[in-house]
Write an enzyme that holds these catalytic residues in place. Structure first.
Site, PDB file in Angstrom:
ATOM      1  N   GLY A  43       0.826  -1.209   0.000  1.00  0.00           N
ATOM      2  CA  GLY A  43       0.000   0.000   0.000  1.00  0.00           C
ATOM      3  C   GLY A  43       0.855   1.251   0.000  1.00  0.00           C
ATOM      4  N   GLY A 227       6.592  -7.945 -20.103  1.00  0.00           N
ATOM      5  CA  GLY A 227       5.697  -6.803 -20.271  1.00  0.00           C
ATOM      6  C   GLY A 227       4.336  -7.030 -19.631  1.00  0.00           C
ATOM      7  CB  ALA A 251       8.821  -1.572  -4.564  1.00  0.00           C
ATOM      8  CB  ALA A 252       9.339  -3.919 -10.050  1.00  0.00           C
ATOM      9  N   GLY A 253       6.369  -3.988  -9.066  1.00  0.00           N
ATOM     10  CA  GLY A 253       4.922  -4.090  -9.318  1.00  0.00           C
ATOM     11  C   GLY A 253       4.181  -2.914  -8.717  1.00  0.00           C
ATOM     12  CG  ASP A 254       4.217  -2.442  -4.591  1.00  0.00           C
ATOM     13  OD1 ASP A 254       3.196  -3.111  -4.834  1.00  0.00           O
ATOM     14  OD2 ASP A 254       5.034  -2.744  -3.696  1.00  0.00           O
TER      15      ASP A 254
HETATM   16  O1  RIB Z   1       5.588  -5.339  -3.031  1.00  0.00           O
HETATM   17  C1  RIB Z   1       6.720  -5.217  -2.202  1.00  0.00           C
HETATM   18  C2  RIB Z   1       6.301  -5.132  -0.763  1.00  0.00           C
HETATM   19  O2  RIB Z   1       5.708  -6.357  -0.382  1.00  0.00           O
HETATM   20  C3  RIB Z   1       7.436  -4.937   0.203  1.00  0.00           C
HETATM   21  O3  RIB Z   1       7.746  -3.580   0.396  1.00  0.00           O
HETATM   22  C4  RIB Z   1       6.949  -5.652   1.452  1.00  0.00           C
HETATM   23  O4  RIB Z   1       6.679  -4.802   2.518  1.00  0.00           O
HETATM   24  C5  RIB Z   1       5.733  -6.442   1.023  1.00  0.00           C
HETATM   25  O5  RIB Z   1       4.561  -5.889   1.460  1.00  0.00           O
END
Ligand code: RIB
Length: 305
Positions: A43, A227, A251-254
């Site tokens: 989040g 991709g 965190a690439a997906g985030d």
């Molecule tokens: O998507 C990466 C995240 O997944 C990390 O930052 C970790 O906290 C987990 O929630």
């Protein structure tokens, strides 16, 4: 136009360890570098990414009274993120994630939900007016599903587009699935929900149809270095990823999701443009270690001439 985005999700302190390779069960391995603590949580990462891409972003989350996530608030403020609805739990500690990254940039993550798992529909109600005024609301699955359902119900009542990133992978009730306008799973998460392994193009299409038949308007299946495959009832296609040297995919997906929502316009259906921008943003994140620390700013992704 500046998008108004609400992100509902987790805040974790990431306990991060870099290893050459993963230990086998029963094996002890030396590591060269001590553990690092980084800001994380799907989040919080998505909220930071959205805010760094200059969308007007509000974050709904829950931390403990322990203060261990305090260091993250400087980063939230620097990105211009509204944290009025980051609540404090009376009963649980701040969430933590235990992450190891190997020399190839693969990661393994164990998450202790803590305060994130105490988020209730009543907590979400406190942010009802901000949700009602948003263009988009985004959630992941690191907070309890009843809280997400309440948030998406409020969104639906006010014509706000709902986006679910069903991570970590989990099966979901039809109650939540039918409240989703845009779904962004990776291949594995898609398979858990649809029951259909993503192996080739026909099976990808079957996965997409599963979501479209539930009433989802836009499906994006992220395929890592290959991709992103997207589909609506009218159109579908693949947008290729940027080729870069991968250091850590955390965190690439985030980053992809935050950048996508900052650029996507559901009325104009500019899906390919928004995915390309999101792929580009994520290509910066994989070139550095850590979660929030590796998420780029708009100026890096689109430098001014
Ligand atoms: O998507 C990466 C995240 O997944 C990390 O930052 C970790 O906290 C987990 O929630």
């Amino acid at each position: 136009m500046t998008q108004k985005v609400v992100i509902l999700g987790s805040t974790n302190v990431d306990r991060f360890l870099s290893v050459d390779r993963y230990a086998k069960p029963g094996e002890t391995l030396h590591v060269d570098q001590g553990q690092q603590n980084y800001g994380g949580g799907k989040g919080a990462n998505q909220a930071i990414a959205t805010a760094r891409m200059k969308a007007d972003t509000t974050f709904i989350s829950k931390v403990g009274q322990d203060g261990i996530a305090d260091f993250m608030f400087e980063g939230f403020a620097e990105a211009g993120l509204n944290t009025d609805y980051v609540l404090k739990s009376d009963t649980a500690d701040t969430g933590q994630a235990f992450i190891t990254v190997d020399a190839k940039g693969n990661n393994m993550i164990y998450v202790y939900g803590g305060a994130n798992m105490t988020m209730t529909p009543e907590d979400v109600e406190k942010a009802a007016s901000v949700i009602a005024e948003a263009d988009y609301i985004v959630a992941q699955l690191e907070v309890p599903v009843p809280a997400i359902i309440r948030a998406f119900e409020i969104a639906r009542e006010h014509g706000v587009t709902t986006i679910l990133n069903p991570a970590p992978a989990s099966t979901l009730s039809e109650e939540l699935l039918t409240l989703i306008d845009v779904i962004i799973p990776n291949e594995f998460e898609s398979e858990i929900l649809s029951g259909i392994p993503v192996e080739d193009e026909p099976s990808m299409k079957k996965n997409v149809d599963y979501f479209l038949n539930l009433g989802v308007k836009v499906v994006l299946i992220t395929l890592g270095e290959r991709g992103t495959y997207y589909a609506t009832k009218e159109t579908s296609g693949l947008v290729e990823a940027y080729r870069v040297k991968v250091v850590d995919t955390t965190a690439a997906g985030d980053t992809f999701i935050g950048a996508f929502v900052s650029r996507f316009d559901i009325a104009a259906m500019n899906i390919e443009e928004a995915i390309d921008f999101a792929n580009k943003a994520a290509s910066y994140t994989v070139q550095k270690s850590g979660a929030q620390i590796s998420i780029p700013w708009l100026d890096e992704v689109e430098p001014k001439e």
